[in-house]
Each structure stands twice: as C-alpha cells, then as structure tokens.
Scaffold this motif. Structure first.
Motif, PDB file in Angstrom:
ATOM      1  N   GLY A 144       0.788  -1.222   0.000  1.00  0.00           N
ATOM      2  CA  GLY A 144       0.000   0.000   0.000  1.00  0.00           C
ATOM      3  C   GLY A 144       0.819   1.271   0.000  1.00  0.00           C
ATOM      4  O   GLY A 144       0.255   2.374  -0.043  1.00  0.00           O
ATOM      5  N   TYR A 145       2.146   1.146   0.052  1.00  0.00           N
ATOM      6  CA  TYR A 145       3.047   2.290   0.011  1.00  0.00           C
ATOM      7  C   TYR A 145       3.833   2.276  -1.301  1.00  0.00           C
ATOM      8  O   TYR A 145       3.839   1.264  -2.022  1.00  0.00           O
ATOM      9  N   ALA A 146       4.506   3.373  -1.600  1.00  0.00           N
ATOM     10  CA  ALA A 146       5.365   3.411  -2.776  1.00  0.00           C
ATOM     11  C   ALA A 146       6.497   2.409  -2.617  1.00  0.00           C
ATOM     12  O   ALA A 146       7.125   2.325  -1.553  1.00  0.00           O
ATOM     13  N   ARG A 147       6.743   1.652  -3.655  1.00  0.00           N
ATOM     14  CA  ARG A 147       7.799   0.641  -3.653  1.00  0.00           C
ATOM     15  C   ARG A 147       9.085   1.240  -4.220  1.00  0.00           C
ATOM     16  O   ARG A 147       9.061   1.924  -5.252  1.00  0.00           O
ATOM     17  N   LEU A 148      10.213   0.988  -3.522  1.00  0.00           N
ATOM     18  CA  LEU A 148      11.502   1.500  -3.966  1.00  0.00           C
ATOM     19  C   LEU A 148      12.390   0.368  -4.446  1.00  0.00           C
ATOM     20  O   LEU A 148      12.301  -0.770  -3.967  1.00  0.00           O
ATOM     21  N   ASP A 149      13.243   0.687  -5.395  1.00  0.00           N
ATOM     22  CA  ASP A 149      14.166  -0.292  -5.974  1.00  0.00           C
ATOM     23  C   ASP A 149      15.391  -0.426  -5.070  1.00  0.00           C
ATOM     24  O   ASP A 149      16.449   0.144  -5.337  1.00  0.00           O
ATOM     25  N   ILE A 150      15.205  -1.154  -3.990  1.00  0.00           N
ATOM     26  CA  ILE A 150      16.281  -1.435  -3.029  1.00  0.00           C
ATOM     27  C   ILE A 150      16.302  -2.939  -2.821  1.00  0.00           C
ATOM     28  O   ILE A 150      15.256  -3.560  -2.605  1.00  0.00           O
ATOM     29  N   GLY A 151      17.473  -3.546  -2.891  1.00  0.00           N
ATOM     30  CA  GLY A 151      17.592  -4.984  -2.757  1.00  0.00           C
ATOM     31  C   GLY A 151      17.135  -5.481  -1.397  1.00  0.00           C
ATOM     32  O   GLY A 151      17.453  -4.889  -0.360  1.00  0.00           O
ATOM     33  N   SER A 152      16.378  -6.603  -1.389  1.00  0.00           N
ATOM     34  CA  SER A 152      15.923  -7.230  -0.155  1.00  0.00           C
ATOM     35  C   SER A 152      15.696  -8.708  -0.428  1.00  0.00           C
ATOM     36  O   SER A 152      15.670  -9.131  -1.592  1.00  0.00           O
ATOM     37  N   PRO A 153      15.525  -9.536   0.596  1.00  0.00           N
ATOM     38  CA  PRO A 153      15.370 -10.977   0.381  1.00  0.00           C
ATOM     39  C   PRO A 153      14.169 -11.313  -0.500  1.00  0.00           C
ATOM     40  O   PRO A 153      13.208 -10.553  -0.596  1.00  0.00           O
ATOM     41  N   ALA A 154      14.246 -12.474  -1.135  1.00  0.00           N
ATOM     42  CA  ALA A 154      13.155 -12.938  -1.993  1.00  0.00           C
ATOM     43  C   ALA A 154      11.842 -12.945  -1.221  1.00  0.00           C
ATOM     44  O   ALA A 154      11.790 -13.341  -0.048  1.00  0.00           O
ATOM     45  N   GLY A 155      10.771 -12.494  -1.871  1.00  0.00           N
ATOM     46  CA  GLY A 155       9.469 -12.471  -1.239  1.00  0.00           C
ATOM     47  C   GLY A 155       9.207 -11.237  -0.414  1.00  0.00           C
ATOM     48  O   GLY A 155       8.196 -11.164   0.285  1.00  0.00           O
ATOM     49  N   ARG A 159      27.892 -19.203  21.764  1.00  0.00           N
ATOM     50  CA  ARG A 159      28.319 -18.357  22.878  1.00  0.00           C
ATOM     51  C   ARG A 159      27.355 -17.188  23.092  1.00  0.00           C
ATOM     52  O   ARG A 159      27.501 -16.443  24.070  1.00  0.00           O
ATOM     53  N   GLY A 160      26.428 -17.014  22.133  1.00  0.00           N
ATOM     54  CA  GLY A 160      25.530 -15.870  22.176  1.00  0.00           C
ATOM     55  C   GLY A 160      26.107 -14.629  21.559  1.00  0.00           C
ATOM     56  O   GLY A 160      25.547 -13.537  21.714  1.00  0.00           O
ATOM     57  N   LEU A 161      27.213 -14.782  20.811  1.00  0.00           N
ATOM     58  CA  LEU A 161      27.908 -13.643  20.213  1.00  0.00           C
ATOM     59  C   LEU A 161      27.779 -13.678  18.695  1.00  0.00           C
ATOM     60  O   LEU A 161      27.688 -14.749  18.091  1.00  0.00           O
ATOM     61  N   PRO A 162      27.779 -12.501  18.028  1.00  0.00           N
ATOM     62  CA  PRO A 162      27.670 -12.477  16.568  1.00  0.00           C
ATOM     63  C   PRO A 162      28.890 -13.104  15.908  1.00  0.00           C
ATOM     64  O   PRO A 162      30.024 -12.934  16.369  1.00  0.00           O
ATOM     65  N   SER A 163      28.653 -13.830  14.823  1.00  0.00           N
ATOM     66  CA  SER A 163      29.741 -14.490  14.112  1.00  0.00           C
ATOM     67  C   SER A 163      29.292 -14.775  12.685  1.00  0.00           C
ATOM     68  O   SER A 163      28.136 -14.557  12.318  1.00  0.00           O
ATOM     69  N   GLY A 164      30.220 -15.275  11.877  1.00  0.00           N
ATOM     70  CA  GLY A 164      29.898 -15.682  10.520  1.00  0.00           C
ATOM     71  C   GLY A 164      29.813 -14.526   9.547  1.00  0.00           C
ATOM     72  O   GLY A 164      30.278 -13.415   9.813  1.00  0.00           O
ATOM     73  N   LYS A 165      29.205 -14.811   8.397  1.00  0.00           N
ATOM     74  CA  LYS A 165      29.084 -13.813   7.339  1.00  0.00           C
ATOM     75  C   LYS A 165      27.801 -13.009   7.515  1.00  0.00           C
ATOM     76  O   LYS A 165      26.819 -13.494   8.065  1.00  0.00           O
ATOM     77  N   PRO A 166      27.799 -11.775   6.997  1.00  0.00           N
ATOM     78  CA  PRO A 166      26.601 -10.949   7.154  1.00  0.00           C
ATOM     79  C   PRO A 166      25.437 -11.434   6.305  1.00  0.00           C
ATOM     80  O   PRO A 166      25.619 -11.905   5.184  1.00  0.00           O
ATOM     81  N   ILE A 167      24.242 -11.331   6.867  1.00  0.00           N
ATOM     82  CA  ILE A 167      22.990 -11.563   6.145  1.00  0.00           C
ATOM     83  C   ILE A 167      22.518 -10.207   5.643  1.00  0.00           C
ATOM     84  O   ILE A 167      22.361  -9.272   6.433  1.00  0.00           O
ATOM     85  N   GLU A 168      22.298 -10.075   4.358  1.00  0.00           N
ATOM     86  CA  GLU A 168      21.921  -8.780   3.805  1.00  0.00           C
ATOM     87  C   GLU A 168      20.396  -8.632   3.780  1.00  0.00           C
ATOM     88  O   GLU A 168      19.697  -9.346   3.073  1.00  0.00           O
ATOM     89  N   TRP A 169      19.902  -7.699   4.588  1.00  0.00           N
ATOM     90  CA  TRP A 169      18.469  -7.430   4.636  1.00  0.00           C
ATOM     91  C   TRP A 169      18.079  -6.309   3.690  1.00  0.00           C
ATOM     92  O   TRP A 169      17.050  -6.372   3.024  1.00  0.00           O
ATOM     93  N   LEU A 170      18.855  -5.261   3.649  1.00  0.00           N
ATOM     94  CA  LEU A 170      18.684  -4.188   2.667  1.00  0.00           C
ATOM     95  C   LEU A 170      20.034  -3.978   2.010  1.00  0.00           C
ATOM     96  O   LEU A 170      20.982  -3.556   2.669  1.00  0.00           O
ATOM     97  N   ALA A 171      20.121  -4.245   0.724  1.00  0.00           N
ATOM     98  CA  ALA A 171      21.400  -4.169   0.028  1.00  0.00           C
ATOM     99  C   ALA A 171      21.141  -3.758  -1.419  1.00  0.00           C
ATOM    100  O   ALA A 171      20.045  -3.302  -1.759  1.00  0.00           O
ATOM    101  N   GLY A 172      22.159  -3.908  -2.296  1.00  0.00           N
ATOM    102  CA  GLY A 172      21.989  -3.478  -3.670  1.00  0.00           C
ATOM    103  C   GLY A 172      21.603  -2.018  -3.739  1.00  0.00           C
ATOM    104  O   GLY A 172      20.814  -1.587  -4.581  1.00  0.00           O
TER     105      GLY A 172
END
Length: 415
Positions: free
Chosen positions: A38-49, A355-368
């Motif tokens: 219901g809002y204007a859609r912007l061309d910004i990368g995000s996960p499928a769906g 351990r409850g600490l951040p690790s690994g590779k980043p998950i991109e939520w808003l990218a491109g």
C-alpha cells in the motif's frame, strides 16, 4: 560518523534547512516502482518475497532522521537531527495510516523542537523513553496521543563540541545505561593535522573522551547513582547495544567507526566486546591491534583489546540492535552501515552463535543500494528498529526517508 561524511553532509543539511525546500514529488533521488504493502515501492535490494516501502520523506517534513523506535502499539518516535548546526533537532511522532488510497504516507506530529543534535532514543526499564542530545540525556513518560512530554534531565554537562558530539544510548541489566562520548578529532590531531603529544588529550584526566560511559540508575525513580568511564580508546560509539538474552546476556557491543584514512580498504571497522576498564586502542591502534599511522613504535597495541570481529573499511556502522525473539530477525545482531564505499550502504544481520555472540558472514536485509540514476540514490541508513509486528524499519538522514521491509504480495510463492 566518518569525518569525510560529516564534511559532505554538513553542507547539504545546512543548505536544505536554510532554503526551506519546496515539497518534492519523490524522495531525494528515488523513483517509485509500483506498490509495496500500500506504500510506494523502492528499488532497493531485499530478500526474496519481500519489498521495500517508502513510508515518508521530505514531503512530510523530514530533514535528517537518525533514529526510530515504536514506543507504543502503532506509535513511532523519530529523532530528526535537523542538521549539524546546534538546536535544529526535533522529536517527532509517526503513525501509519490504516486506510486511504495508495500509495499511502505516514503522518507526523512534533513532540519537541530546538533539540541540540539529538541521536540516542531508547526505552528504559522504568517504561520511560530516553533521548540523547549532544550535551544532555533526558527522559519522559510516554504521553497519550496528543499529550505533552514531561522532560526530566538524567545527565547534563556532557561534551558537545568537536568532531563527534552525538550521544548514543544503550540499556543493560540492573539499570545500567551506556553512553557514547566520542573523540574530539578523527585521529588526535589539531586543526593543521599535526599530532598532539602523547598521551592524547582526549584520553587524559578523570573525564576522558573517546569513551563509553556507564551510568547506574537505581531506586523506584531510577535516580542517577554514578557516572563513570566504562571502556576507553573508542573513537565514536554511535553503534552501541547490549545483548538482552542468551548466554552472553549483558554483553556490551560496540561498532567502531575507525580512523578516516583516505585508502579504500584501510583501516577496517571493528565490532568490539566491551569490558569494564579495558582500552580498545584509539588513536594509537586500528584493526586487530595494529599501529595507526603516525603511532608506529609509540604505543604497545598488544596491551589493548582485540576486536571481536573485523568489518570492511569505511562501512560506518551507525546503529546496532538485536532482533526481537518473536521476529524473523531473532538471534541476530542487526547493523546499519551508512558508508559510501562499496561494502557500505546496507542493513545487515549477524547470527548469534553458541556463545551468544555475533559471528559468521553478514545476512543482507537491505542491500543493492548503490546509486542508480533515475531510480535511486546511494543508501544512507542511519537508524533501524523492528516493530511489534516484526517489521524492519530504517531511516536515512541524507536521503530524508523512512523505509519498511514488507512481504511482497506480488512475488511468486516460495517453493
């Protein structure tokens, strides 16, 4: 924020505020691409769906939004810094329309004006909302819609000059409030770029800068009991959070905006696990305890704390939060990277490990989110939150927008 980014943004902010720009048809540089919820859609990368919706921009009066927080169901408070000039900031309330023709836009009311370069915006354990201006921290109960704030000063007399005057806030267990007091300069140099004599003046004395402080609030009224340095050698801790759950509960995490080399790949930004009384190296050390330029053989970097994780250079972490347990972001550290170089301009998540600490590779939520003429500007995310419905919201200061990640009703079903 990085020194170079401050220089480029300062002129733009001052220009926009001074001229009182006319209402724009589109957000700065964005061209809508249909609808998203219901809002204007912007061309910004995000996960499928998913898709990215534009909730508001300068047409709704936004000048330089920096933080956003849902303070009550359907009520969002927004810190709009205004510009880098003093007393241009505002605290706004945003509500989202539930009806009306698409594309819909959020509605705003002004709660407070003439704030001095505000940034921090957090909910306290007393149910009040805490706001960090450059020289003061204050709190207020959440009034009913349309009601007035009841401002109460918690801390005053904080340094509001220099390159890093902004105050980020993060609550930990036991009424502990962590406050960023950033360094006066980029690398402990004077106006002519000459290094100060050691020790760096920012780190000297009982009230050092380049430090995260710990305030202890206690009693039924959460009165201030103490305010003292917690961890030092931290250039600018505008990305600051405390883990609330899991085996690392109570751990203070800091995203370091490192010294502003002109090099594309140096020095790396840092994710630091802060511990009381420890030194994290600024201005003498960068990255994994390596000497900063001009400080070779002048300081023992091995005596400083090593980062928990290294991030790409110049990504400029400007806010960190942990994902709520009942959302798709559960078990993640979410970070807004504002930086203008290729790894920046995105919102990422890091999974918390055993351990409850951040690790690994980043998950991109808003990218491109690189600039695309006629379609979009470079992304400039400065603040993020996840609301009660589990939706990720992001604000951009330079582009003057508030965005939301939503399910894409027009996407093909996932198999």
């Amino acid at each position: 924020m990085k020194t170079s980014a401050i220089r480029s943004s300062l002129a733009a902010f001052a220009f926009g505020c001074a001229l009182l720009l006319p209402v724009a048809v589109h957000a700065r540089g964005y061209t809508p691409q249909g609808l998203c919820g219901g809002y204007a859609r912007l061309d910004i990368g995000s996960p499928a769906g998913t898709c990215v919706a534009l909730l508001a921009d300068e047409a709704q009066g936004l000048r330089a939004p920096r933080r956003i927080l849902e303070v009550a169901p359907g009520r969002y408070w927004v810190v709009d810094m205004g510009s880098w000039e003093p007393r241009r900031g505002r605290l706004l309330e945003m509500v989202l329309p539930t009806e009306g023709s698409a594309p819909r836009r959020a509605r705003f009311s002004v709660l407070a004006e003439q704030l001095d370069r505000p940034l921090g915006l957090v909910a306290g354990p007393d149910g009040k909302i805490y706001v960090g201006e450059s020289g003061t921290i204050w709190r207020t109960p959440i009034p009913p819609p349309g009601g007035a704030l009841q401002r109460e000063t918690v801390l005053d007399g904080l340094p509001g000059d220099g390159t890093h005057p902004l105050k980020e806030l993060a609550f930990g267990p036991g009424g502990r409030l962590y406050v960023n007091v950033g360094s006066d300069s980029d690398a402990c140099r004077d106006a002519s770029s000459k290094q100060y004599a050691l020790p760096c003046p920012d780190l000297a004395g009982p009230k050092p800068r380049a430090t995260v402080y710990e305030a202890v609030l206690a009693g039924p009224d959460y009165k201030l009991q103490s305010f003292k340095p917690f961890a030092t050698g931290l250039r600018n801790s505008v990305a600051l959070t405390v883990l609330q759950d899991g085996p690392a509960r109570g751990t203070v995490l800091q995203g370091e905006n490192s010294i502003d080399y002109e090099d594309v790949g140096q020095p790396p930004e840092e994710l630091n696990r802060l511990q009381a009384g420890r030194d994290y190296g600024w201005p003498y050390c960068v990255g994994n305890r390596r000497p900063a330029r001009g400080y070779e053989n002048r300081h023992d970097c091995k005596a400083t704390e090593a980062p928990l994780m290294l991030w790409p250079a110049h990504v400029a972490p400007l806010q960190m939060i942990t994902g709520p347990a009942d959302s798709r972001f559960a078990g993640q550290l979410l970070v807004a990277w504002r930086g203008h170089q290729p790894p920046g301009h995105r919102v990422v998540g890091y999974k918390l490990d055993a351990r409850g600490l951040p690790s690994g590779k980043p998950i991109e939520w808003l990218a491109g989110w690189s600039p695309k003429p006629g379609m979009r500007p470079m992304g400039r995310p400065t603040g993020i939150t996840v609301d009660r419905q589990g939706r990720l919201l992001a604000v951009e200061d330079f582009n003057r927008t508030i965005l939301m990640l939503l399910p894409d009703a027009g996407a093909a079903p996932q198999k």
